[in-house]
Structure formats: structure tokens, C-alpha cells
Scaffold this active site. Structure first.
Site, PDB file in Angstrom:
ATOM      1  N   LYS A  83       0.858  -1.193   0.000  1.00  0.00           N
ATOM      2  CA  LYS A  83       0.000   0.000   0.000  1.00  0.00           C
ATOM      3  C   LYS A  83       0.889   1.236   0.000  1.00  0.00           C
ATOM      4  CE  LYS A  83      -4.231   1.154   2.539  1.00  0.00           C
ATOM      5  NZ  LYS A  83      -4.841   0.996   3.867  1.00  0.00           N
TER       6      LYS A  83
HETATM    7  C1  E4P Z   1      -8.193   2.017   3.808  1.00  0.00           C
HETATM    8  O1  E4P Z   1      -7.447   1.204   3.351  1.00  0.00           O
HETATM    9  C2  E4P Z   1      -8.000   2.719   5.089  1.00  0.00           C
HETATM   10  O2  E4P Z   1      -7.252   1.876   5.934  1.00  0.00           O
HETATM   11  C3  E4P Z   1      -9.259   3.025   5.805  1.00  0.00           C
HETATM   12  O3  E4P Z   1     -10.405   2.624   5.118  1.00  0.00           O
HETATM   13  C4  E4P Z   1      -9.314   4.378   6.416  1.00  0.00           C
HETATM   14  O4  E4P Z   1     -10.545   4.539   7.062  1.00  0.00           O
HETATM   15  P1  E4P Z   1     -10.806   5.670   8.158  1.00  0.00           P
HETATM   16  O5  E4P Z   1     -11.104   6.939   7.446  1.00  0.00           O
HETATM   17  O6  E4P Z   1     -11.997   5.167   8.914  1.00  0.00           O
HETATM   18  O7  E4P Z   1      -9.568   5.762   9.005  1.00  0.00           O
END
Ligand code: E4P
Length: 218
Positions: A83
Site C-alpha cells: 500500500k
Molecule cells: C483504507 O485502506 C483505510 O485503511 C481506511 O479505510 C481508512 O478509514 P478511516 O477513514 O476510517 O480511518
């Protein structure tokens, strides 16, 4: 539609994997912090629980260090999706990894323009954050509609739309209506999908009436 769970809590991942409905896992530095575990062994553990893509995020922001981190993360398992953030350095790493056959999840996407760049860089997944857009007064789902529409115009784009930052079941239903490929959300939201008061009420009635029949199926 694929379901990924957005957590680094391995008990939760095991529990959801047992439903047979879980297709992958996404993590991020904040979720790793919350888990209190060491990152590399944590990703190894998650990869042992789930066969589908497991997103592991780089920590560096400069290209050279990010590349080294990405190279280390992809060696954990073939189903690690590295990622990277949607930055020039992140997309440069994405292009190189993708060219070498490694799955990449490009994260922190907040515009259709950014999503076009990620697809051109060969990302396996683009992660638009709908909840965080809603939080600042923008309609997060509009971004999903735009990206799905744009990607459909270019069949050579192989990037899957992974709806992230999901806060509630309607984010999932609306993602499905728009034809998004994947959703990732906290375990609590996946569990909410099962719930409807009429299901509980109806089941209570059936259980009660079945008892009254005095019969047993087994
Ligand atoms: C995606 O890969 C992120 O880890 C995640 O969905 C972020 O979500 P949040 O805005 O609830 O932290």
C-alpha cells in the site's frame, strides 16, 4: 463484490474469515498502532489467516526508502498488496512494483484525477476514502461514481475500485449500486450488514411456533 476488512486485529480477522465471506484485509499505520503488535510479524500472521490480498502500507514518504520498504513487504507473501500513498513517490513505486507483478493498493485517494494517475501507474487497487470526504462536507459516494464511470471508459485499466473509509452499511449498498469492485470496512460495519429488526422478530416467532409443534428435524 469483494469484502475486505479494515483492521489489524487478528482475532477479528479470524472470526470474519470463518464466515467464508471475507476476501482480503487492509491495514494502515494507525490500525497497526492500535493493534500494539510488531508490523512485519503482524502482516505474516494475517497472511496466514487470509488467502486474498493483504494490504501492508509503507511508512516512508521519499522514493528510495519507500522502494526498500515495499520490496521488503512484498517478500512476506505473494498475496501482500503493497500500500502506497497517492504521491509522486508513491506512484513511482507503484509503477515499478506493478511492472514486476506485485499488487499495489494506492491509498489516500480523494479525487478522480488522482484515481486516473493510479490506474496509469498500474495499481491493482485504488482506495478512495468516502467517509473522510463526508466528514469534510463533500459527498464521498460521488467520487466512487466518477471513478467507476471513468475506469469503464478504458478497458485497459486493470485497477479495481476499493471503497475505503466506510462508516456504515449504506456506504456498502451504494458502492454495490455503483458497481465498485471491493469495499473495505471495520468489522463492526460488516456485522451491521446482517442486522434487521424484522429478521429478529420473524425468527423469534418461528422458533416459538416450532417449539409448539413438538417436532424435531434431527
Ligand atoms: C483504507 O485502506 C483505510 O485503511 C481506511 O479505510 C481508512 O478509514 P478511516 O477513514 O476510517 O480511518
Amino acid at each position: 463484490m469483494k469484502f475486505f476488512v479494515d483492521t489489524a486485529d487478528t482475532n477479528e480477522i479470524r472470526d470474519l474469515a470463518a464466515t467464508g465471506l471475507l476476501d482480503g484485509v487492509t491495514t494502515n499505520p494507525s490500525l497497526v498502532l492500535k493493534s500494539g503488535k510488531n508490523f512485519i510479524p503482524l502482516i505474516e500472521e494475517i497472511c496466514g489467516i487470509v488467502d486474498g490480498p493483504v494490504s501492508a502500507e509503507v511508512a516512508a514518504t521519499d522514493y528510495e526508502t519507500m522502494w526498500k520498504e515495499a520490496d521488503k513487504l512484498r517478500q512476506i507473501a505473494d498475496h501482500v498488496a503493497v500500500k502506497v500513498p497517492l504521491t509522486p513517490a508513491g506512484l513511482k513505486v507503484c509503477k515499478k512494483l506493478s511492472d514486476e507483478g506485485t499488487m499495489v493498493n494506492v491509498t489516500l485517494c480523494f479525487s478522480a484525477a488522482q484515481a486516473i494517475l493510479a490506474a496509469k501507474a498500474g495499481a491493482a487497487f485504488i482506495s478512495p476514502f468516502v467517509g473522510r470526504l463526508d466528514d469534510v462536507g463533500e459527498e464521498g459516494m460521488n467520487l466512487i461514481a466518477d471513478i467507476v464511470e471513468i475506469y469503464a471508459n478504458y478497458p485497459n485499466f486493470q485497477t479495481e475500485v476499493l471503497v475505503a473509509s466506510i462508516r456504515n452499511p449504506m456506504h456498502i449498498v451504494n458502492s454495490a449500486k455503483l458497481g465498485a469492485d471491493v469495499i473495505t470496512c471495520p468489522p463492526s460495519v460488516i456485522r451491521q450488514l446482517y442486522q434487521h429488526p424484522l429478521t429478529d422478530k420473524g425468527l423469534a416467532n418461528f422458533v416459538e411456533d416450532w417449539k409448539k409443534t413438538g417436532q424435531s428435524i434431527l
